[in-house]
Design a protein around this motif. Structure first.
Motif, PDB file in Angstrom:
ATOM      1  N   GLN A 186      29.687 -38.280  -8.336  1.00 22.72           N
ATOM      2  CA  GLN A 186      29.144 -36.941  -8.609  1.00 22.72           C
ATOM      3  C   GLN A 186      27.918 -36.700  -7.725  1.00 22.72           C
ATOM      4  OE1 GLN A 186      28.147 -37.152 -12.825  1.00 22.72           O
ATOM      5  NE2 GLN A 186      30.212 -36.448 -13.392  1.00 22.72           N
ATOM      6  N   VAL A 187      27.703 -35.467  -7.318  1.00 22.90           N
ATOM      7  CA  VAL A 187      26.409 -35.106  -6.748  1.00 22.90           C
ATOM      8  C   VAL A 187      25.362 -35.250  -7.850  1.00 22.90           C
ATOM      9  CG1 VAL A 187      25.029 -33.227  -5.754  1.00 22.90           C
ATOM     10  CG2 VAL A 187      27.426 -33.521  -5.067  1.00 22.90           C
ATOM     11  N   ALA A 188      24.224 -35.850  -7.521  1.00 18.54           N
ATOM     12  CA  ALA A 188      23.138 -36.040  -8.503  1.00 18.54           C
ATOM     13  C   ALA A 188      21.822 -35.751  -7.811  1.00 18.54           C
ATOM     14  CB  ALA A 188      23.167 -37.467  -9.050  1.00 18.54           C
ATOM     15  N   SER A 189      21.290 -34.527  -7.996  1.00 18.45           N
ATOM     16  CA  SER A 189      20.057 -34.151  -7.306  1.00 18.45           C
ATOM     17  C   SER A 189      19.137 -33.383  -8.249  1.00 18.45           C
ATOM     18  CB  SER A 189      20.376 -33.297  -6.070  1.00 18.45           C
ATOM     19  OG  SER A 189      20.906 -32.042  -6.438  1.00 18.45           O
ATOM     20  N   VAL A 190      17.852 -33.395  -7.906  1.00 20.49           N
ATOM     21  CA  VAL A 190      16.851 -32.692  -8.720  1.00 20.49           C
ATOM     22  C   VAL A 190      15.762 -32.146  -7.797  1.00 20.49           C
ATOM     23  CG1 VAL A 190      15.405 -34.759  -9.150  1.00 20.49           C
ATOM     24  CG2 VAL A 190      15.436 -32.882 -10.822  1.00 20.49           C
ATOM     25  N   PHE A 191      15.260 -30.984  -8.135  1.00 16.02           N
ATOM     26  CA  PHE A 191      14.112 -30.424  -7.399  1.00 16.02           C
ATOM     27  C   PHE A 191      13.443 -29.398  -8.297  1.00 16.02           C
ATOM     28  CE2 PHE A 191      18.104 -28.451  -6.083  1.00 16.02           C
ATOM     29  CZ  PHE A 191      17.881 -27.126  -6.410  1.00 16.02           C
ATOM     30  N   GLY A 192      12.338 -28.851  -7.830  1.00 18.19           N
ATOM     31  CA  GLY A 192      11.638 -27.850  -8.631  1.00 18.19           C
ATOM     32  C   GLY A 192      10.142 -27.943  -8.424  1.00 18.19           C
ATOM     33  N   GLY A 193       9.410 -27.075  -9.138  1.00 17.75           N
ATOM     34  CA  GLY A 193       7.965 -27.025  -8.973  1.00 17.75           C
ATOM     35  C   GLY A 193       7.192 -27.807 -10.020  1.00 17.75           C
ATOM     36  N   HIS A 194       7.857 -28.229 -11.091  1.00 21.16           N
ATOM     37  CA  HIS A 194       7.155 -28.969 -12.138  1.00 21.16           C
ATOM     38  C   HIS A 194       6.820 -30.383 -11.641  1.00 21.16           C
ATOM     39  CE1 HIS A 194       6.262 -30.943 -15.925  1.00 21.16           C
ATOM     40  NE2 HIS A 194       6.221 -29.755 -16.514  1.00 21.16           N
ATOM     41  N   PRO A 195       5.625 -30.884 -11.967  1.00 22.42           N
ATOM     42  CA  PRO A 195       5.229 -32.207 -11.463  1.00 22.42           C
ATOM     43  C   PRO A 195       6.161 -33.360 -11.880  1.00 22.42           C
ATOM     44  CG  PRO A 195       3.392 -31.125 -12.643  1.00 22.42           C
ATOM     45  CD  PRO A 195       4.543 -30.187 -12.692  1.00 22.42           C
ATOM     46  N   VAL A 196       6.896 -33.209 -12.991  1.00 23.56           N
ATOM     47  CA  VAL A 196       7.769 -34.297 -13.450  1.00 23.56           C
ATOM     48  C   VAL A 196       8.940 -34.519 -12.483  1.00 23.56           C
ATOM     49  CG1 VAL A 196       9.425 -33.005 -14.894  1.00 23.56           C
ATOM     50  CG2 VAL A 196       8.719 -35.313 -15.581  1.00 23.56           C
ATOM     51  N   VAL A 197       9.183 -33.547 -11.598  1.00 23.57           N
ATOM     52  CA  VAL A 197      10.300 -33.674 -10.644  1.00 23.57           C
ATOM     53  C   VAL A 197      10.173 -34.952  -9.819  1.00 23.57           C
ATOM     54  CG1 VAL A 197      11.264 -32.668  -8.520  1.00 23.57           C
ATOM     55  CG2 VAL A 197      10.896 -31.220 -10.533  1.00 23.57           C
ATOM     56  N   LYS A 198       8.945 -35.317  -9.464  1.00 21.68           N
ATOM     57  CA  LYS A 198       8.765 -36.514  -8.633  1.00 21.68           C
ATOM     58  C   LYS A 198       9.269 -37.770  -9.359  1.00 21.68           C
ATOM     59  CE  LYS A 198       5.759 -39.167  -5.670  1.00 21.68           C
ATOM     60  NZ  LYS A 198       6.763 -40.209  -5.794  1.00 21.68           N
ATOM     61  N   THR A 199       8.942 -37.873 -10.651  1.00 18.51           N
ATOM     62  CA  THR A 199       9.416 -39.011 -11.451  1.00 18.51           C
ATOM     63  C   THR A 199      10.938 -39.040 -11.500  1.00 18.51           C
ATOM     64  OG1 THR A 199       7.449 -38.726 -12.815  1.00 18.51           O
ATOM     65  CG2 THR A 199       9.195 -40.130 -13.705  1.00 18.51           C
ATOM     66  N   LEU A 200      11.536 -37.876 -11.732  1.00 20.18           N
ATOM     67  CA  LEU A 200      13.001 -37.788 -11.812  1.00 20.18           C
ATOM     68  C   LEU A 200      13.641 -38.113 -10.460  1.00 20.18           C
ATOM     69  CD1 LEU A 200      13.144 -34.491 -13.900  1.00 20.18           C
ATOM     70  CD2 LEU A 200      13.824 -36.767 -14.713  1.00 20.18           C
ATOM     71  N   ALA A 201      13.043 -37.620  -9.378  1.00 17.42           N
ATOM     72  CA  ALA A 201      13.580 -37.878  -8.042  1.00 17.42           C
ATOM     73  C   ALA A 201      13.504 -39.365  -7.717  1.00 17.42           C
ATOM     74  CB  ALA A 201      12.814 -37.061  -7.005  1.00 17.42           C
ATOM     75  N   ASP A 202      12.397 -40.003  -8.068  1.00 18.08           N
ATOM     76  CA  ASP A 202      12.249 -41.448  -7.828  1.00 18.08           C
ATOM     77  C   ASP A 202      13.311 -42.215  -8.603  1.00 18.08           C
ATOM     78  OD1 ASP A 202      10.125 -40.961  -6.189  1.00 18.08           O
ATOM     79  OD2 ASP A 202       8.576 -41.571  -7.634  1.00 18.08           O
ATOM     80  N   GLU A 203      13.570 -41.780  -9.836  1.00 11.18           N
ATOM     81  CA  GLU A 203      14.561 -42.480 -10.663  1.00 11.18           C
ATOM     82  C   GLU A 203      15.975 -42.285 -10.085  1.00 11.18           C
ATOM     83  OE1 GLU A 203      14.106 -44.662 -12.693  1.00 11.18           O
ATOM     84  OE2 GLU A 203      16.020 -44.874 -13.741  1.00 11.18           O
ATOM     85  N   LEU A 204      16.298 -41.076  -9.672  1.00 12.07           N
ATOM     86  CA  LEU A 204      17.627 -40.845  -9.074  1.00 12.07           C
ATOM     87  C   LEU A 204      17.819 -41.679  -7.809  1.00 12.07           C
ATOM     88  CD1 LEU A 204      18.370 -36.994  -9.333  1.00 12.07           C
ATOM     89  CD2 LEU A 204      19.340 -38.860 -10.686  1.00 12.07           C
ATOM     90  N   ALA A 205      16.737 -41.844  -7.052  1.00 13.21           N
ATOM     91  CA  ALA A 205      16.840 -42.591  -5.793  1.00 13.21           C
ATOM     92  C   ALA A 205      17.126 -44.069  -6.029  1.00 13.21           C
ATOM     93  CB  ALA A 205      15.555 -42.429  -4.990  1.00 13.21           C
ATOM     94  N   SER A 206      16.817 -44.568  -7.223  1.00 11.94           N
ATOM     95  CA  SER A 206      16.892 -46.013  -7.460  1.00 11.94           C
ATOM     96  C   SER A 206      17.956 -46.390  -8.473  1.00 11.94           C
ATOM     97  CB  SER A 206      15.530 -46.525  -7.936  1.00 11.94           C
ATOM     98  OG  SER A 206      15.218 -45.951  -9.184  1.00 11.94           O
ATOM     99  N   THR A 207      18.788 -45.417  -8.904  1.00 15.10           N
ATOM    100  CA  THR A 207      19.750 -45.725  -9.941  1.00 15.10           C
ATOM    101  C   THR A 207      21.059 -44.985  -9.658  1.00 15.10           C
ATOM    102  OG1 THR A 207      20.075 -45.791 -12.335  1.00 15.10           O
ATOM    103  CG2 THR A 207      19.099 -43.800 -11.452  1.00 15.10           C
ATOM    104  N   THR A 208      22.087 -45.305 -10.418  1.00 15.17           N
ATOM    105  CA  THR A 208      23.336 -44.548 -10.359  1.00 15.17           C
ATOM    106  C   THR A 208      23.471 -43.817 -11.687  1.00 15.17           C
ATOM    107  OG1 THR A 208      24.334 -46.208  -8.928  1.00 15.17           O
ATOM    108  CG2 THR A 208      25.832 -44.691 -10.040  1.00 15.17           C
ATOM    109  N   PRO A 209      23.080 -42.550 -11.728  1.00 11.84           N
ATOM    110  CA  PRO A 209      23.105 -41.849 -13.011  1.00 11.84           C
ATOM    111  C   PRO A 209      24.530 -41.602 -13.490  1.00 11.84           C
ATOM    112  CG  PRO A 209      22.565 -40.330 -11.246  1.00 11.84           C
ATOM    113  CD  PRO A 209      22.593 -41.693 -10.632  1.00 11.84           C
ATOM    114  N   SER A 210      24.704 -41.641 -14.800  1.00 15.15           N
ATOM    115  CA  SER A 210      25.995 -41.315 -15.421  1.00 15.15           C
ATOM    116  C   SER A 210      25.987 -39.851 -15.840  1.00 15.15           C
ATOM    117  CB  SER A 210      26.205 -42.198 -16.652  1.00 15.15           C
ATOM    118  OG  SER A 210      27.202 -41.630 -17.493  1.00 15.15           O
ATOM    119  N   ALA A 211      27.173 -39.271 -15.959  1.00 16.77           N
ATOM    120  CA  ALA A 211      27.289 -37.910 -16.497  1.00 16.77           C
ATOM    121  C   ALA A 211      26.660 -37.796 -17.877  1.00 16.77           C
ATOM    122  CB  ALA A 211      28.762 -37.512 -16.563  1.00 16.77           C
ATOM    123  N   THR A 212      26.520 -38.933 -18.553  1.00 11.64           N
ATOM    124  CA  THR A 212      25.953 -38.914 -19.914  1.00 11.64           C
ATOM    125  C   THR A 212      24.423 -38.913 -19.915  1.00 11.64           C
ATOM    126  OG1 THR A 212      25.986 -41.334 -20.040  1.00 11.64           O
ATOM    127  CG2 THR A 212      27.941 -40.174 -20.841  1.00 11.64           C
TER     128      THR A 212
END
Ligand code: ZN
Length: 359
Positions: free
Chosen positions: A307-333
């Motif tokens: 699956q495509v798994a991406s995140v962006f936006g203006g909220h500061p929490v985006v950086k945490t989410l982006a770092d996590e996506l870069a280092s993991t294989t997220p599930s649809a769940t």
């Protein structure tokens, strides 16, 4: 805080980049991040099982949509999951309990039932019925221009939790296959439409988190082979079970088990999804049920799980989410528990994990 979850049906992860999705690529690289190797669908790697997981945060064993069609014990037949919906609570009900607003504007009208979208404060198409005169894509689903127009009319962008589904890539991949020039054109068009959606979210950008995902990939159908009828294969081998053929998989209920089904000649592999429920598939591009000359792409098998798994936006929490996506294989769940953590609501039936909890 606002969370927008934009799903582009069948968008292949390998096509995300500066060449084919320049708008999405700019958002990912300048205002967020992604999982370069993609996320993983639930099995069956089909549309409604994965959309049910997107809205429940749970796997097929919990929401009970194992394939696009589900077994109905009263009718003793497989029927579209739109008539049944997920067996557990969705984010729409859970968010409402916490006083949050939700919207679900969906290009695949059938998905309205499969995701229980009428539980959202705002949903479209109304009860899954396409409005008269609405433009459709090449397979009769809602054109993404109609999705965007409906979201504008209904002010869906203003909700705390926004679900938007674009169907056009899926129809192109089904018709032309993953690598056809028509498919590449559809992916470029999808990228432009994504940019239009993101423009609508810009006004509250500082409080906004946007996920862009896909639900599965597709594999090129191999027209040299006839379709597999899994029920006939079971009968011929003297095995019990009720089979359902769908895309590049077959589902068996009252199943004799994966070990027995794996031994059937056309079956490459099988997995027991639950007690008495087995999912089976054949080699690359082999379809189950019926093979249509005009259909060149299909999904369902584990070969289509990225699956495509991406995140962006203006909220500061985006950086945490982006770092996590870069280092993991997220599930649809994982997305629904992440929405719950971001917006502050409880989702007790979820089996996925919030992407805010670093792995
Ligand atoms: Zn799909």
């Amino acid at each position: 805080m606002r969370v927008a979850f934009l799903i582009e049906d069948s968008l292949p992860n390998g096509r995300v980049g500066p060449e084919h999705t320049p708008h999405l690529w700019r958002l990912i690289t300048e205002e967020g991040g992604w999982a370069p190797d993609g996320g993983r669908s639930v099995l069956a790697s089909s549309t409604y099982p994965n959309h049910a997981s997107f809205v429940t945060g749970a796997d097929v064993q919990q929401h009970r949509i194992f394939t696009n069609d589900v077994w109905d014990s009263e009718q003793e037949a497989f029927i579209c999951s739109a008539f049944v919906g997920p067996a557990i609570e969705t984010v729409f009900d859970a968010a409402r309990r916490a006083g949050l607003s939700t919207s679900a504007i969906l290009g695949d009208q059938t998905m309205v039932g499969s995701m229980d979208a009428p539980s959202a404060d705002v949903h479209w198409p109304p009860m899954g019925e396409p409005p008269e005169g609405a433009a459709t894509d090449s397979l009769g689903y809602m054109a993404t221009s109609e999705v965007i127009a409906a979201a504008d009319r209904l002010d869906a962008w203003a909700a705390d939790l926004v679900f938007i589904h674009g169907n056009e890539p899926d129809s192109a991949l089904h018709l032309y296959g993953p690598d056809a020039p028509e498919t590449i054109d559809a992916i470029h068009q999808c990228d432009v439409q994504l940019a239009e959606m993101v423009d609508r979210l810009r006004p509250r950008w500082d409080e906004t988190v946007v996920f862009v995902v896909s639900d599965h990939e597709q594999e090129q159908i191999d027209h040299r082979f006839d379709a597999i009828d899994l029920g006939a294969e079971l009968d011929a081998a003297g095995l019990p079970g009720i089979a359902h053929n769908e895309g590049t998989v077959g589902l068996v209920i009252e199943s004799p088990g994966a070990a027995a089904i794996r031994r059937l000649d056309p079956i490459e592999d099988a997995v027991d999804l639950d007690e008495g429920i087995t999912l089976a598939w054949s080699g690359p591009g082999r379809v189950f049920g019926r093979r249509h000359k005009s259909i060149n792409g299909q999904h369902g098998s584990p070969r289509t799980r990225t699956q495509v798994a991406s995140v962006f936006g203006g909220h500061p929490v985006v950086k945490t989410l982006a770092d996590e996506l870069a280092s993991t294989t997220p599930s649809a769940t994982d997305y629904a528990p992440t929405m719950a953590a971001l917006l502050g609501f409880d989702l007790p039936h979820a089996t996925g994990r919030s992407l805010l909890q670093t792995s």
